[in-house]
Design a protein around this motif. Structure first.
Motif, PDB file in Angstrom:
ATOM      1  N   SER A 227      -5.791  11.626 -13.441  1.00 47.56           N
ATOM      2  CA  SER A 227      -6.722  12.753 -13.620  1.00 47.56           C
ATOM      3  C   SER A 227      -7.340  12.715 -15.012  1.00 47.56           C
ATOM      4  O   SER A 227      -8.546  12.923 -15.177  1.00 47.56           O
ATOM      5  CB  SER A 227      -6.010  14.087 -13.402  1.00 47.56           C
ATOM      6  N   ARG A 228      -6.527  12.434 -16.026  1.00 46.32           N
ATOM      7  CA  ARG A 228      -7.032  12.341 -17.406  1.00 46.32           C
ATOM      8  C   ARG A 228      -8.004  11.172 -17.540  1.00 46.32           C
ATOM      9  O   ARG A 228      -9.036  11.281 -18.193  1.00 46.32           O
ATOM     10  CB  ARG A 228      -5.864  12.188 -18.384  1.00 46.32           C
ATOM     11  N   LEU A 229      -7.693  10.070 -16.899  1.00 50.44           N
ATOM     12  CA  LEU A 229      -8.566   8.901 -16.921  1.00 50.44           C
ATOM     13  C   LEU A 229      -9.914   9.223 -16.295  1.00 50.44           C
ATOM     14  O   LEU A 229     -10.966   8.919 -16.870  1.00 50.44           O
ATOM     15  CB  LEU A 229      -7.896   7.741 -16.182  1.00 50.44           C
TER      16      LEU A 229
ATOM     17  N   ALA B 189       0.833  -1.213   0.000  1.00 49.50           N
ATOM     18  CA  ALA B 189       0.000   0.000   0.000  1.00 49.50           C
ATOM     19  C   ALA B 189       0.863   1.257   0.000  1.00 49.50           C
ATOM     20  O   ALA B 189       0.587   2.217  -0.738  1.00 49.50           O
ATOM     21  CB  ALA B 189      -0.934  -0.005   1.213  1.00 49.50           C
ATOM     22  N   THR B 190       1.919   1.268   0.790  1.00 45.14           N
ATOM     23  CA  THR B 190       2.807   2.431   0.841  1.00 45.14           C
ATOM     24  C   THR B 190       3.446   2.705  -0.517  1.00 45.14           C
ATOM     25  O   THR B 190       3.455   3.846  -0.986  1.00 45.14           O
ATOM     26  CB  THR B 190       3.910   2.221   1.908  1.00 45.14           C
ATOM     27  N   HIS B 191       3.967   1.676  -1.156  1.00 45.44           N
ATOM     28  CA  HIS B 191       4.594   1.854  -2.472  1.00 45.44           C
ATOM     29  C   HIS B 191       3.565   2.267  -3.530  1.00 45.44           C
ATOM     30  O   HIS B 191       3.861   3.062  -4.419  1.00 45.44           O
ATOM     31  CB  HIS B 191       5.327   0.591  -2.898  1.00 45.44           C
ATOM     32  N   THR B 192       2.356   1.741  -3.414  1.00 49.12           N
ATOM     33  CA  THR B 192       1.293   2.112  -4.351  1.00 49.12           C
ATOM     34  C   THR B 192       0.916   3.577  -4.180  1.00 49.12           C
ATOM     35  O   THR B 192       0.770   4.310  -5.169  1.00 49.12           O
ATOM     36  CB  THR B 192       0.060   1.208  -4.156  1.00 49.12           C
ATOM     37  N   GLU B 193       0.793   4.031  -2.942  1.00 47.79           N
ATOM     38  CA  GLU B 193       0.470   5.435  -2.686  1.00 47.79           C
ATOM     39  C   GLU B 193       1.573   6.351  -3.217  1.00 47.79           C
ATOM     40  O   GLU B 193       1.289   7.394  -3.818  1.00 47.79           O
ATOM     41  CB  GLU B 193       0.256   5.670  -1.189  1.00 47.79           C
ATOM     42  N   GLN B 194       2.823   5.963  -3.029  1.00 50.85           N
ATOM     43  CA  GLN B 194       3.942   6.755  -3.544  1.00 50.85           C
ATOM     44  C   GLN B 194       3.898   6.810  -5.068  1.00 50.85           C
ATOM     45  O   GLN B 194       4.144   7.857  -5.666  1.00 50.85           O
ATOM     46  CB  GLN B 194       5.287   6.172  -3.073  1.00 50.85           C
ATOM     47  N   TYR B 195       3.590   5.688  -5.685  1.00 52.79           N
ATOM     48  CA  TYR B 195       3.479   5.630  -7.143  1.00 52.79           C
ATOM     49  C   TYR B 195       2.387   6.580  -7.633  1.00 52.79           C
ATOM     50  O   TYR B 195       2.591   7.345  -8.582  1.00 52.79           O
ATOM     51  CB  TYR B 195       3.180   4.184  -7.569  1.00 52.79           C
ATOM     52  N   LEU B 196       1.237   6.562  -6.985  1.00 56.22           N
ATOM     53  CA  LEU B 196       0.112   7.404  -7.409  1.00 56.22           C
ATOM     54  C   LEU B 196       0.385   8.892  -7.195  1.00 56.22           C
ATOM     55  O   LEU B 196      -0.240   9.740  -7.832  1.00 56.22           O
ATOM     56  CB  LEU B 196      -1.170   6.983  -6.688  1.00 56.22           C
ATOM     57  N   ARG B 197       1.318   9.238  -6.329  1.00 56.59           N
ATOM     58  CA  ARG B 197       1.666  10.647  -6.079  1.00 56.59           C
ATOM     59  C   ARG B 197       2.646  11.202  -7.105  1.00 56.59           C
ATOM     60  O   ARG B 197       2.862  12.412  -7.143  1.00 56.59           O
ATOM     61  CB  ARG B 197       2.259  10.795  -4.680  1.00 56.59           C
ATOM     62  N   LYS B 198       3.251  10.330  -7.918  1.00 52.80           N
ATOM     63  CA  LYS B 198       4.180  10.813  -8.941  1.00 52.80           C
ATOM     64  C   LYS B 198       3.419  11.708  -9.917  1.00 52.80           C
ATOM     65  O   LYS B 198       2.272  11.416 -10.274  1.00 52.80           O
ATOM     66  CB  LYS B 198       4.810   9.635  -9.685  1.00 52.80           C
ATOM     67  N   HIS B 199       4.069  12.773 -10.353  1.00 51.48           N
ATOM     68  CA  HIS B 199       3.409  13.769 -11.185  1.00 51.48           C
ATOM     69  C   HIS B 199       2.803  13.167 -12.458  1.00 51.48           C
ATOM     70  O   HIS B 199       1.621  13.388 -12.755  1.00 51.48           O
ATOM     71  CB  HIS B 199       4.397  14.893 -11.541  1.00 51.48           C
ATOM     72  N   ASP B 200       3.593  12.403 -13.213  1.00 51.22           N
ATOM     73  CA  ASP B 200       3.081  11.847 -14.468  1.00 51.22           C
ATOM     74  C   ASP B 200       1.947  10.854 -14.232  1.00 51.22           C
ATOM     75  O   ASP B 200       0.980  10.807 -14.983  1.00 51.22           O
ATOM     76  CB  ASP B 200       4.203  11.225 -15.299  1.00 51.22           C
ATOM     77  N   VAL B 201       2.034  10.079 -13.150  1.00 51.38           N
ATOM     78  CA  VAL B 201       0.977   9.118 -12.829  1.00 51.38           C
ATOM     79  C   VAL B 201      -0.280   9.860 -12.388  1.00 51.38           C
ATOM     80  O   VAL B 201      -1.393   9.531 -12.816  1.00 51.38           O
ATOM     81  CB  VAL B 201       1.440   8.119 -11.751  1.00 51.38           C
TER      82      VAL B 201
END
Length: 191
Positions: A176-178, A159-171
């Motif tokens: 947001s586009r999705l 969960a921690t790594h997933t949250e960090q991934y989702l906070r990346k600017h491009d992600v």
């Protein structure tokens, strides 16, 4: 099996499949032999056993696109969301566990190639001009290398790594586009 079984919520004009529940379909697609039992679906004397397609079809996006084209030949795909479990090097097979000891080392290399094919399939799909603004692949790319499928006690770390991934600017921009695209197409079919 050379082709995956497609579970649908409608009756296709050809090659119909089982009239199963969403729970049965989810169990069939997640029945990884090392984690979950296979499931039998069908009429009493015509039941078929299903296991996860991960060893043959880990990223079924090609089949999704073929199905969409076959079912709706004059329409464009509005959106495909592909959720991955990580990138090619995320899969950990360094220290042989009980599962890995069952296989010859060459078999493990085959399994690694199958896992890498998942991301290659995604990359091929994303490069198609028709998919430029409609294909969204989300997969944590760092931090899960040492976590095995059987490490359920490490869900907090996942969960921690997933949250960090989702906070990346491009992600974050991709998500947001999705969301924007999904909200724009609510209740409509593009032609």
């Amino acid at each position: 099996m050379t082709l995956p079984t497609l579970f649908r919520s409608w009756n296709p004009p050809e090659n119909p499949t089982f009239n199963c529940t969403i729970i049965e379909a989810a169990r069939a697609t997640s029945a990884d032999p090392t984690l979950f039992e296979a499931i039998e679906i069908g009429e009493e004397y015509l039941k078929e056993k299903f296991v996860d397609g991960g060893l043959r079809c880990n990223n079924p996006v090609r089949y999704v696109l073929q199905e969409a084209q076959s079912t709706f030949p004059n329409r464009t795909v509005s959106c495909i969301v592909s959720l991955g479990t990580g990138t090619a090097n995320v899969i950990c097979m360094e220290t042989p566990g009980a599962f890995q000891k069952l296989f010859h080392p060459n078999s493990l290399n085959v399994l690694r190639c199958i896992a890498e094919d998942c991301e290659n399939t995604s990359e091929e799909t994303a490069r198609q001009p028709s998919m430029r603004d409609s294909y969204f692949r989300l997969a944590v790319c760092q931090g899960l290398q040492s976590i095995l499928l059987t490490d359920c006690e490490k869900l907090g770390e996942v969960a921690t790594h997933t949250e960090q991934y989702l906070r990346k600017h491009d992600v974050s921009q991709k998500v947001s586009r999705l969301v924007e695209l999904l909200n724009a197409h609510t209740g409509t079919l593009d032609q």
